[in-house]
Design a protein around this motif. Structure first.
Motif, short mmCIF file in Angstrom:
data_model
loop_
_atom_site.label_atom_id
_atom_site.label_comp_id
_atom_site.label_asym_id
_atom_site.label_seq_id
_atom_site.Cartn_x
_atom_site.Cartn_y
_atom_site.Cartn_z
N GLY A 20 -0.54 6.87 11.02
CA GLY A 20 0.73 7.14 11.67
C GLY A 20 1.51 5.87 11.93
O GLY A 20 1.66 5.42 13.07
N SER A 21 2.03 5.25 10.87
CA SER A 21 2.72 3.96 11.00
C SER A 21 4.16 4.11 11.46
O SER A 21 4.69 3.24 12.15
N TYR A 22 4.83 5.19 11.01
CA TYR A 22 6.24 5.44 11.31
C TYR A 22 7.05 4.21 10.89
O TYR A 22 7.02 3.82 9.73
N CYS A 23 7.77 3.56 11.80
CA CYS A 23 8.61 2.42 11.41
C CYS A 23 7.90 1.08 11.56
O CYS A 23 8.46 0.04 11.20
N VAL A 85 0.29 -0.80 2.70
CA VAL A 85 1.00 0.43 3.04
C VAL A 85 0.50 1.56 2.14
O VAL A 85 0.57 1.45 0.91
N ILE A 86 0.00 2.62 2.74
CA ILE A 86 -0.55 3.76 2.01
C ILE A 86 0.30 4.99 2.34
O ILE A 86 0.22 5.52 3.44
N ARG A 87 1.11 5.40 1.37
CA ARG A 87 2.02 6.52 1.62
C ARG A 87 1.31 7.84 1.31
O ARG A 87 1.55 8.49 0.29
N GLN A 88 0.44 8.25 2.19
CA GLN A 88 -0.32 9.49 2.06
C GLN A 88 -0.65 10.02 3.44
O GLN A 88 -0.58 9.30 4.44
N CYS A 89 -1.04 11.30 3.48
CA CYS A 89 -1.65 11.85 4.68
C CYS A 89 -3.10 11.38 4.76
O CYS A 89 -3.69 11.00 3.75
N LEU A 102 -9.78 1.56 14.42
CA LEU A 102 -9.01 2.72 13.95
C LEU A 102 -8.01 3.12 15.01
O LEU A 102 -8.38 3.34 16.17
N LEU A 103 -6.75 3.21 14.62
CA LEU A 103 -5.70 3.70 15.51
C LEU A 103 -5.24 5.07 15.02
O LEU A 103 -4.81 5.21 13.87
N ILE A 104 -5.32 6.08 15.89
CA ILE A 104 -4.86 7.43 15.58
C ILE A 104 -3.52 7.63 16.29
O ILE A 104 -3.46 7.75 17.51
N ASP A 105 -2.46 7.68 15.50
CA ASP A 105 -1.11 7.78 16.08
C ASP A 105 -0.21 8.60 15.16
O ASP A 105 0.95 8.28 14.96
#
Length: 412
Positions: A20-23, A85-89, A102-105
């Protein structure tokens, strides 16, 4: 601080994973820590970048795609070389390797937090730190999942900074060794539970013998098969004399949902597994799914990507649901604890009863299985749902991609 602590105290190699990187606000913080303390390490920033925020069960707020803003922020802070940067779910990422932090966001409902965590849990090293953002009253799903996780005793609370909860994986919860991408083997410790396979059927005479043979050929000995038949062409003559199989003729037509509920009510096992009468399954299916369920402490496991084959044309596809707000698992591959069904039975309907069960309001700890090779669904004129391989989510497969056991089983 938690990221810095994990990099300083835990042995290399290190990986910092952000879901959950968002911006990129948190990504920049994590990247700066890595740059300062362990420049050889990387932050793996995972996000589909569709602009989705909030919780799926509270109504998503959808903004603009965020990938370009993330990349710009990383470049402005000189972190491009320190962040992948990994553009996946999360469930689309083929991860392998130890994780220190591990950050869960991502999305902040119970189902998505559970999914994001369990996709990476087995790779978290003993002593590794996990941070959950938005552990607060306004996101009850996050709080519920974290509280349940701490209650297992496998994780210890470290610190709560405003709405950021940090927990540590206890050393006794050792990381499992890397597994091969296919034919994943696991081990159940202690007594094997009885597994109840349920097979609603109706006028499927050509398919039933293979379904029975596949059940009898399973390498998990403690299983039963319950066959519920409300067809005009009863198949009692196809059922062998075997104490593990119970044939239940019904005196009236029922929906698939109602038949599933009746079958679950008749089960003796603590784990229920769907056994569709027209599909192909490997002999390891029960063992693989049950052991995966037990080792993860999930409520339900299944396949997020499913092979389909049409014998009439010889064509094959892979299907996956494209929804990003909810996790989809193929109903034919459901394996779940009976206690889950007791609290939320199937709806009385013929189409979509599995999806409604999956997406009901009751919180569920879902485990998507990455190894799809043990199951192939059959496309034929008698399918209960539309399975035409041309819509969204369907990917045509070249010859030979569908697992090789298909041809052997089909000829048998």
């Amino acid at each position: 601080a938690a990221c810095a602590r994990s990099l300083a105290e835990l042995p290399a190699p290190h990986a910092v994973v952000e879901v959950g990187s968002y911006c990129g606000r948190s990504t920049v913080v994590l990247g700066s820590v890595v740059q300062a303390l362990r420049p050889e390490a990387r932050v793996h920033a995972i996000d589909p970048h569709l602009g989705q925020v909030g919780a799926a069960d509270q109504g998503l707020q959808t903004g603009q795609p965020t990938l370009e803003r993330l990349q710009a922020n990383l470049k402005a802070n000189g972190l491009t070389d320190h962040v992948e940067v990994i553009r996946q779910c999360s469930y689309e990422v083929e991860w392998s390797g130890p994780i220190s932090f591990l950050l869960i966001d991502g999305l902040h409902d119970y189902g998505n937090v559970s999914r994001d965590f369990h996709c990476f849990e087995k790779w978290i090293v003993p002593g590794g730190l996990i941070a959950f953002h938005d552990y607060a009253e306004y996101y009850p799903g996050v709080r519920a999942f974290v509280d349940e996780l701490l209650a297992t005793g496998r994780y210890a609370r470290v610190h709560l900074a405003r709405s950021l909860m940090v927990v540590r994986k206890r050393p006794s919860a050792a990381v499992r060794p890397a597994a091969a991408p296919r034919r994943i083997e696991t081990v159940v410790r202690g007594p094997r539970p009885l597994v109840s396979c349920i097979m609603p059927t109706s006028d499927r005479r050509p398919f039933v013998p293979l379904a029975i043979r596949q059940f009898l050929g399973q390498d998990w000995p403690d299983a039963e098969l319950i066959v519920l038949d409300d067809g005009d062409d009863r198949v009692s003559d196809l059922i062998p004399e075997d104490p593990r199989i119970r044939y239940v003729p019904l005196d009236r037509k029922l929906t698939i949902g109602a038949k599933r509920n009746l079958a679950c009510d008749l089960t003796r096992g603590e784990i229920v597994l769907h056994w569709d009468d027209d599909d192909w399954m490997e002999e390891r299916r029960i063992r693989f799914q049950v052991e995966s369920l037990l080792e993860s402490a999930a409520d339900l496991c299944g396949l997020p990507r499913l092979y389909f084959h049409e014998p009439a044309s010889g064509r094959s596809w892979e299907y996956s649901c494209l929804r990003r707000d909810k996790m989809w698992l193929a109903g034919a591959t459901f394996c779940y604890r009976k206690s889950l069904w007791l609290g939320s039975p199937f709806p009385d309907t013929n189409v979509g009863e599995d999806v409604r069960f999956l997406w009901s309001d009751r919180p569920k700890n879902l485990l998507p299985l990455r190894d799809s090779s043990f199951y192939v669904a059959r496309i034929h004129p008698g399918n209960t749902g539309s399975k035409i391989g041309s819509g969204r989510g369907w990917r045509p497969l070249p010859d030979g991609v569908v697992p090789g056991f298909l041809g052997q089983v089909a000829r048998g």
